[in-house]
Design an enzyme around this catalytic site. Structure first.
Site, short mmCIF file in Angstrom:
data_model
loop_
_atom_site.label_atom_id
_atom_site.label_comp_id
_atom_site.label_asym_id
_atom_site.label_seq_id
_atom_site.Cartn_x
_atom_site.Cartn_y
_atom_site.Cartn_z
CB ILE A 90 8.34 24.94 12.61
CG1 ILE A 90 8.96 26.33 12.80
CG2 ILE A 90 7.09 25.03 11.74
CD1 ILE A 90 9.47 26.96 11.53
CG ASP B 85 12.46 50.21 18.22
OD1 ASP B 85 11.54 49.38 18.00
OD2 ASP B 85 13.55 50.16 17.62
CG ASP C 262 6.81 18.17 11.80
OD1 ASP C 262 7.22 19.16 11.16
OD2 ASP C 262 7.56 17.47 12.53
CG HIS D 129 -20.22 15.52 46.91
ND1 HIS D 129 -21.32 15.01 46.27
CD2 HIS D 129 -19.21 14.67 46.63
CE1 HIS D 129 -21.00 13.91 45.63
NE2 HIS D 129 -19.73 13.66 45.84
CD GLU E 165 -30.75 14.08 43.76
OE1 GLU E 165 -31.33 13.22 44.47
OE2 GLU E 165 -30.94 14.19 42.55
CG HIS F 186 -23.10 14.83 38.54
ND1 HIS F 186 -21.82 14.59 38.98
CD2 HIS F 186 -23.92 14.10 39.34
CE1 HIS F 186 -21.85 13.72 39.98
NE2 HIS F 186 -23.11 13.42 40.22
CG ASN F 187 -22.28 16.26 42.47
OD1 ASN F 187 -23.43 16.05 42.86
ND2 ASN F 187 -21.30 15.39 42.67
CB SER G 50 -32.02 9.46 38.51
OG SER G 50 -32.40 10.79 38.32
CG ASP H 191 -26.40 16.78 45.96
OD1 ASP H 191 -27.39 16.59 45.25
OD2 ASP H 191 -25.29 16.27 45.73
CD GLU I 276 -26.88 16.16 41.61
OE1 GLU I 276 -27.24 15.13 42.17
OE2 GLU I 276 -25.84 16.25 40.93
CG ASP J 14 3.66 19.02 16.48
OD1 ASP J 14 4.09 18.70 15.36
OD2 ASP J 14 4.38 19.46 17.39
CB THR K 171 13.15 49.49 11.19
OG1 THR K 171 13.04 50.85 10.75
CG2 THR K 171 14.46 49.25 11.91
CG ASP L 243 12.23 49.33 5.11
OD1 ASP L 243 11.62 50.36 5.50
OD2 ASP L 243 13.41 49.11 5.40
NE ARG M 169 -29.75 14.40 37.41
CZ ARG M 169 -29.02 13.89 38.40
NH1 ARG M 169 -29.40 12.74 38.94
NH2 ARG M 169 -27.96 14.52 38.86
#
Length: 832
Positions: free
Chosen positions: A702, A148, A704, A348, A382, A303-304, A571, A335, A333, A757, A187, A180, A598
């Site tokens: 709540i 509302d 901590d 892969h 590769e 990687h990959n 590598s 392959d 990379e 927490d 409200t 208010d 690498r």
């Protein structure tokens, strides 16, 4: 209609602006020109539109304040003059700006991109670009359960619980009644809610700070503000004009603006702005020397790259290349395996991952390599293809990349050392195998040793010993797939699916089981002509001689068109590199002063998990390759590392790592160098959410919260400290506690802020932010948690030099006490 939600207009506007900040390639039309392709993006403050490349540099921008209107389609004069362009109207729009109604006419690659920009620009022009306003509207709409447009006191109570606010009901009701003020009592409208929220969120810590520098007034004059900026924020060249600009930009009360003072709301707004973030705003752009040899840089590596998930069953997609390249990754990379119809495929090897064509991968790399920065991109090829398909690979590389492969000019500058990132801007560098030098010039093929192949099976990877790990992973995958496809329980997975997958994987692995040599013989190459061969390293050291020893490996064959230069980049599997780090760290570091190395993840990481990249950065390894598709702690460290230089993918190594010798594992690795004392006062927290995996979600208790600060760097520098726990307060917890750290090599250190927490049986992760030490800003700063809009912790940061065993922190506190100076939030070092 609803403002918030997946399809709500406000949510849509937020998404549009997020896309705009990422950047979009568009054609900029001009009179008498065919159009210029530029990357357009909304700046981090959402205050202006920028584009690059441009000869105007920093002046290439249009401020949001100067926008007059945005029109869709081909309506402008310039579009009419370009009628021969036959642009799709749904991809066209015009931005009118400035006092003289200048037009910026743009064409996107698709209608969705154009609509995104038009929508986002109109929201910005409507004045709801401010994140606080957006968040406030979203919070109000979510709290308005009946829709509302009003909030009653019960809805306010529920909202405060969701926001982790634990205030006495009497206090909440008092603030509610004060806010208010209209005729509709009981409200709150959105405007009244905004007043209520400001009363509730008044920052006591910031108010006391303002009072301290204003001689106990409720505002700062321009002179007092300048004093604060110089003394606490360590800013230089603070002019009166700059202070007045801050007041005009951040002060909300017109009376204060007219009087030239900054009240508490304006001061709060300033302190929460990006200007006072813990991350140095100058580091959003490239700020390091980019003219040193490539071996002097850490280089963001993937990687990959093609995989979207695990190493066994996930999909391969070209989108992954587009994503990582735009995220700043500079080494990807590829392959390569034989495919149908003579076209090489990327996949892969010996797994059930899907395939994509090599050509589509190269086309995607060509499109996205230099969208966000121009520094060179390295392709780690590769190669597992037949001679015929190798030739196809070479053909695609030359036809698609063209001049991007020509590095002759960079080579001619200084043939005795590696080229620099600056000298290789816009270039594609390709790492692959090499043919032996004795091979005749007209040979069709030559024998080479395998390098780190697509499956990267290391150290006699014994499938039988690891079958339970593979089986467990596949079983989880299949369970998920079965649920998604609603197969039900009728399928006997033990007798069919699991065994079939294991058999296929087992057969593929058995075909490829072999001893993998100690390291890869790789090289950077770009064409068959000599001017493209640019890595020249003299291999004379004892370490290099040992590193080049052959271990048992099966030979493969290579076409001359794919052979690189006789100079090496090496590598190492994670396992081999780890051995070198612990057994020969000093020699490994020296080796990396002259050569690129690498490091790639172990084959046992079938879930695409990542190792700690810091281990290998500590010994100067340049290309530390991670699975970018797997987010988490290691990728957070990687992002923080490369953010320090504008997320360009290149970060300069510290001087001692580039020249000289030291052992990074020693307790005092650089005794002649001064150390740094980092002192962090953890002051307070703001709007800390419940843990993302909280079982009860918003209905839970709540939190901590407590804060942990961790240093990730050389082993001697690695340390963590934490604050006490604050009970029942996630909205504005206060700690007022100091932690301190001694750093022997701060240039490689990362500082990680974590919020937890506290739980009776442990702790739950709330959020984190990781920042390179070199990017930390001194003084009072907000540390916004990564991926969250409002959640932050407020800290005070100081850095001191330590010579020998003398701690400047104690000296500072002592002098402050004796002479009556304000010691601020600095306290005695715990370690002294």
């Amino acid at each position: 209609c609803q403002l918030i939600g997946p399809s709500g207009p406000l949510g849509q506007g937020v998404r549009c602006m997020s896309v705009m900040q990422s950047g979009t390639q568009m054609v900029k039309l001009k009179n008498g020109s065919k159009g210029l392709v530029r990357l357009f993006y909304l700046d981090e403050h959402r205050s202006c539109i920028r584009w690059r490349p441009s000869r105007k540099s920093e002046k290439a921008k249009i401020t949001i304040d100067s926008l007059y209107k945005v029109t869709e389609g081909r309506q402008s004069d310039i579009f009419h003059r370009h009628a021969e362009g036959n642009f799709d109207p749904s991809c066209c729009f015009t931005i009118y700006h400035g006092n003289h109604m200048e037009s910026l006419d743009l064409v996107t690659s698709n209608a969705e991109e154009a609509r995104t920009w038009v929508t986002g620009l109109r929201y910005l022009m409507a004045g709801i670009s401010d994140e606080d306003s957006l968040w406030m509207k979203q919070t109000f709409e979510e709290a308005d359960k009946n829709g509302d447009g009003l909030l009653n006191i019960e809805e306010i109570y529920q909202l405060l619980h969701k926001l982790n606010v634990n205030l006495p009901r009497r206090k909440v009701k008092q603030m509610f009644q004060e806010a208010d003020t209209d005729d509709q009592q009981g409200t709150l409208t959105f405007e009244e809610f905004s007043v209520f929220y400001k009363m509730m969120s008044l920052r006591r810590d910031l108010y006391l700070l303002l009072m301290c520098f204003s001689e106990k007034k409720d505002h700062l004059t321009a002179e007092e503000l300048g004093n604060f900026l110089r003394v606490e924020q360590k800013m230089s060249n603070v002019t009166p004009e700059h202070c007045v600009d801050i007041i005009n930009k951040f002060e909300v009360a017109e009376e204060n603006k007219q009087n030239g003072v900054l009240g508490i709301e304006g001061f709060t707004s300033y302190m929460r702005s990006p200007v006072c973030d813990v991350f140095n705003p100058q580091h959003n752009d490239v700020n390091q020397d980019m003219d040193q040899p490539l071996c002097n840089y850490f280089i963001a590596s993937s990687h990959n790259t093609y995989l979207t998930g695990d190493q066994l069953l996930s999909h391969s997609k070209t989108d992954m290349y587009a994503w990582v390249l735009q995220a700043g990754c500079r080494c990807v990379e590829v392959d390569c395996w034989d495919g149908p119809d003579g076209e090489p495929m990327v996949q892969h090897g010996y797994t059930l991952t899907s395939k994509i064509t090599f050509k589509s991968v190269i086309e995607t790399i060509n499109k996205y390599a230099f969208v966000n920065n121009e520094f060179p991109v390295i392709l780690s090829i590769e190669n597992h293809c037949s001679i015929q398909q190798q030739k196809k690979i070479a053909q695609h590389l030359k036809e698609i990349f063209g001049d991007k492969l020509d590095v002759g000019e960079a080579l001619n500058k200084d043939p005795k050392q590696l080229p620099s990132p600056n000298s290789l801007k816009g270039k594609i560098l390709i790492k692959g195998k090499r043919l032996p030098p004795y091979l005749s010039a007209d040979a069709e093929e030559g024998e080479v040793s395998d390098d780190d192949s697509a499956d990267e099976i290391e150290d006699d990877f014994k499938l039988k010993n690891s079958m339970h790990q593979v089986e467990s992973h596949i079983r989880k995958k299949l369970d998920s797939l079965m649920k998604e496809s609603q197969i039900g329980d009728k399928e006997d997975t033990d007798s069919f699916s699991i065994r079939a997958l294991l058999r296929a994987t087992h057969e593929g692995l058995q075909r490829n089981l072999r001893k993998v040599k100690f390291l890869e013989y790789g090289c950077f190459f770009l064409e068959e002509n000599k001017k493209a061969f640019f890595i020249k390293i003299c291999c004379k050291s004892t370490l290099q001689a040992r590193l080049f020893q052959e271990h048992a490996s099966n030979p493969s064959f290579l076409a001359p068109s794919l052979s690189g230069s006789p100079y090496n980049v090496l590598s190492f599997s994670e396992t081999r590199a780890q051995h070198l780090v612990h057994q020969r760290s000093e020699r490994f570091l020296t080796f990396n002063q002259r050569q690129l190395s690498r490091i790639y993840p172990s084959a046992y990481r079938i879930d695409s998990s990542n190792f700690n990249p810091q281990t290998y950065w500590n010994v100067g390894c340049q290309l530390v390759a991670l699975n970018y598709q797997t987010d988490g702690r290691m990728m957070q460290l990687n992002r923080a590392k490369f953010m320090a230089n504008g997320a360009s993918g290149y970060v300069l190594k510290p001087g001692p790592m580039c020249k000289g010798s030291f052992n990074p594992l020693n307790d005092d690795p650089l005794p002649a160098n001064p150390k740094k004392q980092l002192v962090i006062k953890i002051i307070s927290g703001q709007q800390l959410p419940k843990p993302p995996d909280s079982m009860l979600g918003d209905r839970g208790e709540i939190i901590d919260p407590f804060v942990e600060v961790e240093i990730i760097g050389l082993p001697v520098d690695c340390c963590k400290e934490q604050t006490r726990v604050v009970d029942d307060n996630g909205f504005n917890p206060v700690w007022e506690e100091t932690v301190s750290f001694t750093l022997h090599m701060p240039e490689v250190a990362l500082v990680r802020f974590l919020v937890w927490d506290h739980d009776p049986i442990g702790r739950d992760f709330v959020g984190q932010r990781t920042v390179a030490f070199s990017s930390l800003m001194p003084g009072y700063r907000h540390v916004y948690l990564e991926g969250m809009t409002e959640a932050s912790i407020f800290v005070h940061i100081t850095v001191h030099d330590i010579y020998g065993k003398f701690c400047f922190v104690n000296y500072y506190v002592l002098v402050s006490s004796v002479l009556g100076f304000k010691a601020g939030f600095v306290s005695s070092c715990k370690k002294c």
